[in-house]
Design an enzyme around this catalytic site. Sequence first.
Site, short mmCIF file in Angstrom:
data_model
loop_
_atom_site.label_atom_id
_atom_site.label_comp_id
_atom_site.label_asym_id
_atom_site.label_seq_id
_atom_site.Cartn_x
_atom_site.Cartn_y
_atom_site.Cartn_z
N HIS A 183 -42.09 -73.41 -8.25
CA HIS A 183 -41.39 -72.71 -9.33
C HIS A 183 -40.81 -73.73 -10.29
O HIS A 183 -40.39 -74.82 -9.89
CB HIS A 183 -40.28 -71.81 -8.79
CG HIS A 183 -39.73 -70.86 -9.82
ND1 HIS A 183 -40.42 -69.74 -10.22
CD2 HIS A 183 -38.59 -70.88 -10.54
CE1 HIS A 183 -39.72 -69.10 -11.15
NE2 HIS A 183 -38.60 -69.78 -11.36
N CYS B 271 -44.03 -68.48 -14.37
CA CYS B 271 -43.05 -69.56 -14.56
C CYS B 271 -43.62 -70.76 -15.30
O CYS B 271 -43.06 -71.23 -16.30
CB CYS B 271 -42.45 -69.97 -13.22
SG CYS B 271 -43.57 -70.83 -12.08
N HIS C 132 -36.13 -69.02 -17.37
CA HIS C 132 -37.36 -69.06 -16.58
C HIS C 132 -37.94 -67.65 -16.45
O HIS C 132 -37.29 -66.65 -16.77
CB HIS C 132 -37.11 -69.67 -15.19
CG HIS C 132 -36.27 -68.80 -14.29
ND1 HIS C 132 -36.49 -68.69 -12.94
CD2 HIS C 132 -35.20 -67.98 -14.54
CE1 HIS C 132 -35.61 -67.86 -12.39
NE2 HIS C 132 -34.81 -67.43 -13.35
#
Length: 337
Positions: A300, A252, A312
Amino acid sequence: MPVATMPPHRRVPELSVRPGGLRRVFHRLLVLVAAVAVGAGALAAPAYAEPSVDEIEAAIDKQWEQLEPTIEQYNKVRAQRKVNIKKAADLQKKITPLALQSELAMNRVADLVSRYYITGPSQEIGALLVNGKPTELGEQMLMLDRLAAQERSEVADVLAVRKKYDDQKKKLDDLIEAQAKQEADLAAKKKQIDAEIKRLQASLPKTTVKVTNCPTINGVVSEAARVAIRTACAQVGDPYVWGATGPNSFDCSGLTQYAYKAAGVSLTHFTGAQWNEGRAIPRSEARPGDLVFFFSDLHHVGLYLGNGMMVHAPRAGKPVNVSSISHMPVAGFRRPS
């Protein structure tokens, strides 16, 4: 009338049962009855349906929430290690001329020592005393004092240079020792994470993951954001690999780093650092190109596209994708610059 006669009584033969035999027969009957009862119960038990793909995905997502913080911690340590390596290289550049400076100073002191050893200060003082001229004697003694002062100064210079060298060397040694420990920690964490990812991937459904492409983007906050969005969207479909920063696979924070690097903006490969490398933006003012972070520990991050959507790198088994930001708890938005 003839009297009816009863048929002779037949004697039922007795079962010949050895001691304990009856008990064994009875036990076998009980086992048989129990087996029949269990079989009937099994036939009557309701059948449970296999978990759906969505249920399996949801279970894996839940497990991933616990695993991803460890991955981002790995990214943090690795980013710090890169900084430490650069510091070590910079220190080495400083130490090299210090070593030469120390050697030259020691050579000057050695020259003084050799000169005194050959001529001997006592011979100079003896010559001055034989001369017998007070003014000349005073001048010569002053010269000797100056020579002694010069020697002390030379020695002091050497000691100062040596101390500076030693201080720099100690910092370098401490840094190298810390790096060695970090390397060991990274190796242990990598082994643990690899094993956990293999376990998760083994439970992934054997289906093709649907990939959603980026929509048309309006209201981009800057040209850098526009380049970052274009770059990130071009990676849709690329696989998730933890610790990867492109160009063909990403985690990520690796994706957001890669996207903004294309726009000339430097971000650290670690969600916690990226949070501090951007300007805080209220959710009501979030624009396409902002970074959106999730969970209280910020483990994240995605690139916001507007209208509640982001691009993402989700997790192992799911490639770079476009999804809603509502699937995870939003921690906040940051605007890189």
